[in-house]
Design an enzyme around this catalytic site. Structure first.
Site, PDB file in Angstrom:
ATOM      1  CG  ASN A   9      -2.748  34.317 -12.068  1.00  0.00           C
ATOM      2  OD1 ASN A   9      -3.208  33.941 -13.188  1.00  0.00           O
ATOM      3  ND2 ASN A   9      -2.217  33.249 -11.358  1.00  0.00           N
ATOM      4  CG  HIS A  12      -8.867  32.020 -13.948  1.00  0.00           C
ATOM      5  ND1 HIS A  12      -8.844  30.509 -14.357  1.00  0.00           N
ATOM      6  CD2 HIS A  12      -8.264  32.207 -12.908  1.00  0.00           C
ATOM      7  CE1 HIS A  12      -8.384  30.121 -13.463  1.00  0.00           C
ATOM      8  NE2 HIS A  12      -7.945  30.917 -12.628  1.00  0.00           N
ATOM      9  CG  HIS A  45       0.089  27.922 -12.414  1.00  0.00           C
ATOM     10  ND1 HIS A  45      -0.665  27.576 -11.441  1.00  0.00           N
ATOM     11  CD2 HIS A  45       0.841  26.902 -12.785  1.00  0.00           C
ATOM     12  CE1 HIS A  45      -0.524  26.181 -11.082  1.00  0.00           C
ATOM     13  NE2 HIS A  45       0.722  25.836 -11.773  1.00  0.00           N
ATOM     14  NE  ARG A  47      -3.243  23.436 -13.093  1.00  0.00           N
ATOM     15  CZ  ARG A  47      -3.433  23.290 -11.836  1.00  0.00           C
ATOM     16  NH1 ARG A  47      -3.511  24.369 -11.226  1.00  0.00           N
ATOM     17  NH2 ARG A  47      -3.498  22.043 -11.217  1.00  0.00           N
ATOM     18  NE  ARG A  51      -6.365  22.519 -14.870  1.00  0.00           N
ATOM     19  CZ  ARG A  51      -6.503  22.433 -13.679  1.00  0.00           C
ATOM     20  NH1 ARG A  51      -7.050  23.178 -12.782  1.00  0.00           N
ATOM     21  NH2 ARG A  51      -6.199  21.177 -13.160  1.00  0.00           N
ATOM     22  CD  GLU A  72       1.038  30.753  -9.801  1.00  0.00           C
ATOM     23  OE1 GLU A  72       0.278  29.930  -9.961  1.00  0.00           O
ATOM     24  OE2 GLU A  72       0.277  31.921  -9.271  1.00  0.00           O
ATOM     25  CB  THR A 103      -2.432  26.269  -6.467  1.00  0.00           C
ATOM     26  OG1 THR A 103      -2.342  26.708  -7.502  1.00  0.00           O
ATOM     27  CG2 THR A 103      -1.121  25.722  -5.633  1.00  0.00           C
ATOM     28  CD  GLU A 153       2.174  34.275  -4.372  1.00  0.00           C
ATOM     29  OE1 GLU A 153       3.095  34.598  -5.189  1.00  0.00           O
ATOM     30  OE2 GLU A 153       1.267  33.947  -4.765  1.00  0.00           O
ATOM     31  CG  HIS A 192      -5.045  30.775  -3.765  1.00  0.00           C
ATOM     32  ND1 HIS A 192      -6.420  30.231  -3.461  1.00  0.00           N
ATOM     33  CD2 HIS A 192      -4.609  29.846  -4.891  1.00  0.00           C
ATOM     34  CE1 HIS A 192      -6.488  29.375  -4.566  1.00  0.00           C
ATOM     35  NE2 HIS A 192      -5.649  29.133  -5.240  1.00  0.00           N
ATOM     36  N   GLY A 193      -7.361  33.422  -3.508  1.00  0.00           N
ATOM     37  CA  GLY A 193      -8.610  33.758  -3.036  1.00  0.00           C
ATOM     38  C   GLY A 193      -8.795  35.331  -2.789  1.00  0.00           C
TER      39      GLY A 193
HETATM   40  N1  PXP Z   1      -0.660  32.685  -6.074  1.00  0.00           N
HETATM   41  C1  PXP Z   1      -0.285  31.474  -6.541  1.00  0.00           C
HETATM   42  C2  PXP Z   1       0.793  30.964  -5.967  1.00  0.00           C
HETATM   43  C3  PXP Z   1      -1.460  30.977  -7.023  1.00  0.00           C
HETATM   44  O1  PXP Z   1      -0.998  29.492  -7.424  1.00  0.00           O
HETATM   45  C4  PXP Z   1      -2.587  31.476  -7.413  1.00  0.00           C
HETATM   46  C5  PXP Z   1      -3.591  30.818  -8.293  1.00  0.00           C
HETATM   47  O2  PXP Z   1      -3.140  30.423  -9.603  1.00  0.00           O
HETATM   48  C6  PXP Z   1      -2.822  33.046  -7.205  1.00  0.00           C
HETATM   49  C7  PXP Z   1      -1.769  33.586  -6.528  1.00  0.00           C
HETATM   50  C8  PXP Z   1      -3.844  33.728  -7.287  1.00  0.00           C
HETATM   51  O3  PXP Z   1      -4.992  33.145  -6.935  1.00  0.00           O
HETATM   52  P1  PXP Z   1      -6.395  33.755  -7.365  1.00  0.00           P
HETATM   53  O4  PXP Z   1      -6.679  33.420  -8.688  1.00  0.00           O
HETATM   54  O5  PXP Z   1      -7.430  33.042  -6.229  1.00  0.00           O
HETATM   55  O6  PXP Z   1      -6.470  35.438  -7.080  1.00  0.00           O
END
Ligand code: PXP
Length: 240
Positions: A9, A12, A45, A47, A51, A72, A103, A153, A192-193
């Site tokens: 992803n 950022h 993503h 949004r 942003r 996303e 999220t 997911e 995520h995380g």
């Molecule tokens: N999967 C989904 C559905 C998410 O919303 C996010 C955050 O945008 C991620 C994965 C990736 O999360 P992270 O940036 O914490 O690795």
């Protein structure tokens, strides 16, 4: 056992650009570097408040990505129309609140099956594979199946935020959720995380096909470059 795929992803990278309103760094350039280093897909993503990733990034990314694009987005009419026109390989539907930093929880599917089903059908007709981003909750997984989603997911945020026994418990919830999803015939993704420190146990969960990871890879890329950070993550997933 099949290798677990890494979706990178690059939101950022755009966050850094938006912090100054410059035209650099370019998330497309980051996506291409991630692919060179072994990413199997690129996630962005879009949004509602734009942003980080904006509409122009989405169009450019759709043309540039060589692996596959995973868009996303929230399950709003606006986003469903954008995805149906763009036809990315994958769409991951996520909940979205303007004031959140990221999220924060999974999509609430149970009780919304009738609202989600036509949206999922619209994307399926456009040839898009849809996953629903949900907490590792057995009933939510069943509801995802009943809505017609081919994939889920699993939200790994609570596991990623926990330590010690709590982390072991959260991992067990993810394991049961993954098994339930496999039993229902759903593709299992997770994310995520996740970081190099906590990804190994998630990559080893039964049935997991793809992990989507963003923030920690972009953060490590400050020191290692995108290619180094993706390579390091693949190693932590047991891939290299
Ligand atoms: N999967 C989904 C559905 C998410 O919303 C996010 C955050 O945008 C991620 C994965 C990736 O999360 P992270 O940036 O914490 O690795």
């Amino acid at each position: 056992m099949a290798e677990v795929s890494l979706g990178v992803n690059v939101d950022h990278v755009a966050t850094i650009r938006q912090a100054r309103g410059t035209d650099y760094p370019d998330p497309v350039e980051a996506a291409l570097a991630a692919e060179r280093a072994g990413a199997s897909s690129i996630t962005i993503h879009l949004r509602e408040d734009r942003r980080h990733i904006n509409d122009s990034d989405v169009s450019k990314m759709a043309l540039a990505v060589k692996t596959k694009l995973n868009l996303e987005m929230a399950a709003t009419d606006e986003m469903i129309e954008i995805a149906a026109a763009l036809k990315p390989a994958d769409v991951c539907l996520v909940p979205e609140r303007r004031e959140e930093l990221t999220t924060e929880g999974g999509l609430a599917v149970r009780g919304r099956e009738n609202e989600l089903a036509p949206r999922l059908a619209r994307l399926a007709d456009a040839g898009v594979k849809v996953s629903l981003f949900i907490d590792p909750d057995l009933d939510e997984i069943s509801a995802a199946r009943e809505s017609g989603a081919p994939a889920v997911e699993l939200h790994t945020g609570r596991y990623a935020d926990a330590n010690g026994e709590r982390a072991a418990l959260e991992l067990e919830l993810l394991r049961r959720a993954a098994l339930h999803a496999v039993e229902l015939g759903l593709q299992v993704n997770a994310g995520h995380g996740l970081t190099v420190a906590n990804v190994g146990a998630v990559a080893a969960l039964p049935g997991v096909v793809e992990l989507n990871i963003g923030h920690s890879i972009v953060a490590r890329a400050i020191f290692l470059g995108i290619e180094g950070a993706v390579g390091e993550m693949l190693t932590a997933m047991g891939r290299n």
